[in-house]
Design a protein around this motif. Structure first.
Motif, PDB file in Angstrom:
ATOM      1  N   MET A 121      23.703  21.658   7.525  1.00 23.10           N
ATOM      2  CA  MET A 121      22.391  21.634   8.177  1.00 23.10           C
ATOM      3  C   MET A 121      22.540  21.428   9.685  1.00 23.10           C
ATOM      4  N   TYR A 122      23.573  20.705  10.062  1.00 28.92           N
ATOM      5  CA  TYR A 122      23.835  20.464  11.493  1.00 28.92           C
ATOM      6  C   TYR A 122      24.990  21.309  11.988  1.00 28.92           C
ATOM      7  N   LEU A 123      26.084  21.329  11.226  1.00 29.93           N
ATOM      8  CA  LEU A 123      27.272  22.079  11.633  1.00 29.93           C
ATOM      9  C   LEU A 123      27.232  23.491  11.067  1.00 29.93           C
ATOM     10  N   ASN A 124      26.520  24.339  11.749  1.00 28.47           N
ATOM     11  CA  ASN A 124      26.522  25.771  11.427  1.00 28.47           C
ATOM     12  C   ASN A 124      26.551  26.534  12.741  1.00 28.47           C
ATOM     13  N   LYS A 125      27.045  27.736  12.716  1.00 31.81           N
ATOM     14  CA  LYS A 125      27.304  28.471  13.951  1.00 31.81           C
ATOM     15  C   LYS A 125      26.052  28.710  14.808  1.00 31.81           C
ATOM     16  N   PRO A 126      24.934  29.196  14.241  1.00 27.90           N
ATOM     17  CA  PRO A 126      23.765  29.431  15.096  1.00 27.90           C
ATOM     18  C   PRO A 126      23.279  28.166  15.809  1.00 27.90           C
ATOM     19  N   PHE A 127      23.164  27.076  15.065  1.00 36.22           N
ATOM     20  CA  PHE A 127      22.670  25.829  15.658  1.00 36.22           C
ATOM     21  C   PHE A 127      23.677  25.287  16.674  1.00 36.22           C
ATOM     22  N   PHE A 128      24.962  25.415  16.372  1.00 31.66           N
ATOM     23  CA  PHE A 128      26.007  24.984  17.310  1.00 31.66           C
ATOM     24  C   PHE A 128      25.879  25.731  18.627  1.00 31.66           C
ATOM     25  N   TRP A 129      25.684  27.041  18.575  1.00 32.69           N
ATOM     26  CA  TRP A 129      25.567  27.842  19.798  1.00 32.69           C
ATOM     27  C   TRP A 129      24.282  27.522  20.555  1.00 32.69           C
ATOM     28  N   ILE A 130      23.200  27.286  19.840  1.00 34.00           N
ATOM     29  CA  ILE A 130      21.942  26.914  20.502  1.00 34.00           C
ATOM     30  C   ILE A 130      22.138  25.626  21.287  1.00 34.00           C
ATOM     31  N   ARG A 131      22.718  24.623  20.640  1.00 32.99           N
ATOM     32  CA  ARG A 131      22.946  23.345  21.318  1.00 32.99           C
ATOM     33  C   ARG A 131      23.875  23.517  22.515  1.00 32.99           C
ATOM     34  N   THR A 132      24.962  24.255  22.319  1.00 32.79           N
ATOM     35  CA  THR A 132      25.948  24.432  23.387  1.00 32.79           C
ATOM     36  C   THR A 132      25.327  25.112  24.600  1.00 32.79           C
ATOM     37  N   LEU A 133      24.580  26.174  24.397  1.00 37.37           N
ATOM     38  CA  LEU A 133      23.973  26.888  25.517  1.00 37.37           C
ATOM     39  C   LEU A 133      22.920  26.028  26.219  1.00 37.37           C
TER      40      LEU A 133
END
Length: 409
Positions: A145-157
């Motif tokens: 729910m937290y560690l997934n690629k789309p959400f990771f990239w959203i947070r990073t950007l």
């Protein structure tokens, strides 16, 4: 920079085992270390505005130059994350869908691109003949729910865009203040700095979870964000001090006096204690409780990296405590430069220990690591000095300029 380019090119072809794990680890180490220095400088810049710290005004251009490196380090981090997303490296195990999918089709198991399913229901809908996925990791799957690629990239950007936007705004405001003076721009900076400090309080923790703690996906620590933040801050204050002393030695920043240097020395001294306190608190509490899923983080570091793990703690704690304790030492450029060089290396090794043991069970420190570090140092120095050359080294019309010029302790 030439040494770094050679290390990057040669290292990629020489160290190709396990998806170039050593090469990618060095990219990650240096990218994050120098980004952390730049972020620490931006944090202190905002802090001195929000608290209206007058003495630091004389060092404003140095801080601006250091955080001007944020976009360049951000590019390096994005390259690493792209590599992880497309499985060019295995820094983040949770990005491999094999760890989060419970079932795999029997026909494709063991192939280059297996067909995975989250559940039996999904497999039945697809009409597939499935079997239990031998690579399935329930702990990692429960964090998707937290560690997934789309959400990771959203947070990073969001993180990187926020840092770059605030850094650019502070820089432009500072240069404009040199032209118009007054207090209006200062008060805008005061308010914007307060907002940034709140944002950074959150982002400094969450980015450390996303970028660093998730490398050891099974493990977590509630002190981790503070620990990483303290490392950024002390590294930044150390670099700001070294750059200031270098500029003074070249005949610049003539108004920076021994009191300014003593305050910088105090920050490096105090933040070394903060970092050490958090390191020991995290280590002692986890080791004493001896819960298997928690101590595993330290077991690999002690068993496989004992010398750098404990060595960097001694260097980053004991040496600043002994050398920088006295008032005279904090005013002595020789002591500050020597100590600063040691701290720079010590916190580089801290970053090394945050990343490498979670990527590679055992990795030697050799010429590749030295080459990468020298290359990134060259790029950092080049960009920082380029920024310093674009504006007067001393602010012209800050409301606190006069107080900073007569700073005395």
């Amino acid at each position: 920079m030439i040494v770094g380019a050679i290390a990057i090119i040669a290292g990629f072809f020489v160290y190709g085992e396990n998806h170039h794990a050593r090469w990618w680890s060095n990219m990650m180490i240096n990218g994050f270390y120098f980004l952390g220095i730049a972020l620490g400088a931006l944090f202190f810049y905002a802090l001195h505005f929000a608290t209206e710290t007058a003495w630091a005004v004389m060092l404003r251009r140095v801080m601006e130059a250091v955080f001007s490196f944020i976009p360049y380090a951000s590019v390096v981090m994005i390259i690493v994350f792209i590599g992880s997303t497309f499985h060019w490296n295995h820094i983040y195990h949770w990005m491999d869908e094999a760890t989060t999918m419970q079932y795999v089709t029997a026909a494709s198991e063991g192939s280059a691109h297996p067909d995975y399913f989250y559940s039996l229901e999904a497999a039945e809908k697809a009409g597939a003949d499935v079997m239990a996925n031998p690579s399935y990791d329930e702990l990692i799957a429960n964090k998707t729910m937290y560690l997934n690629k789309p959400f990771f990239w959203i947070r990073t950007l969001i993180y990187l865009a926020t840092f770059i936007l605030f850094g650019n705004w502070f820089r432009k405001r500072s240069l404009k203040e040199d032209e118009v003076g007054g207090t209006e721009i200062h008060m805008k900076g005061y308010k914007r700095a307060a907002v940034y400090l709140v944002i950074f309080a959150v982002f400094s923790s969450t980015l450390s979870w996303d970028w660093l703690m998730s490398i050891d996906t099974h493990w977590f620590s509630t002190l981790y964000g503070w620990y990483v933040f303290s490392g950024m801050w002390v590294s930044a204050m150390n670099i700001i001090t070294i750059l200031t002393l270098y500029l003074i030695s070249k005949g610049y920043l003539k108004e920076v006096n021994s009191s300014h240097l003593q305050d910088m020395g105090k920050w490096v001294f105090a933040l070394s204690f903060l970092w050490s306190y958090l390191w020991f608190s995290q280590f002692m509490l986890i080791w004493y409780s001896n819960i298997p899923e928690e101590v595993t983080y330290f077991i690999v570091r002690i068993n496989e990296y004992k010398v750098p793990f404990f060595g960097m703690f001694i260097v980053n704690f004991a040496l600043p405590m002994v050398v920088l304790m006295s008032r005279d030492a904090k005013r002595n450029p020789g002591f500050l430069i020597a100590m600063g060089t040691i701290i720079f290396i010590g916190h580089y090794m801290d970053t090394f220990m945050l990343i490498v043991p979670g990527v590679m069970e055992k990795m030697a420190f050799g010429w590749l690591e030295v080459g990468f570090l020298l290359g990134f140092m060259g790029l950092f120095i080049n960009r920082v000095f380029s920024s310093l050359a674009k504006a007067p080294l001393e602010p012209q019309k800050s409301p606190y300029l006069e107080e900073s010029l007569h700073h005395s302790i």
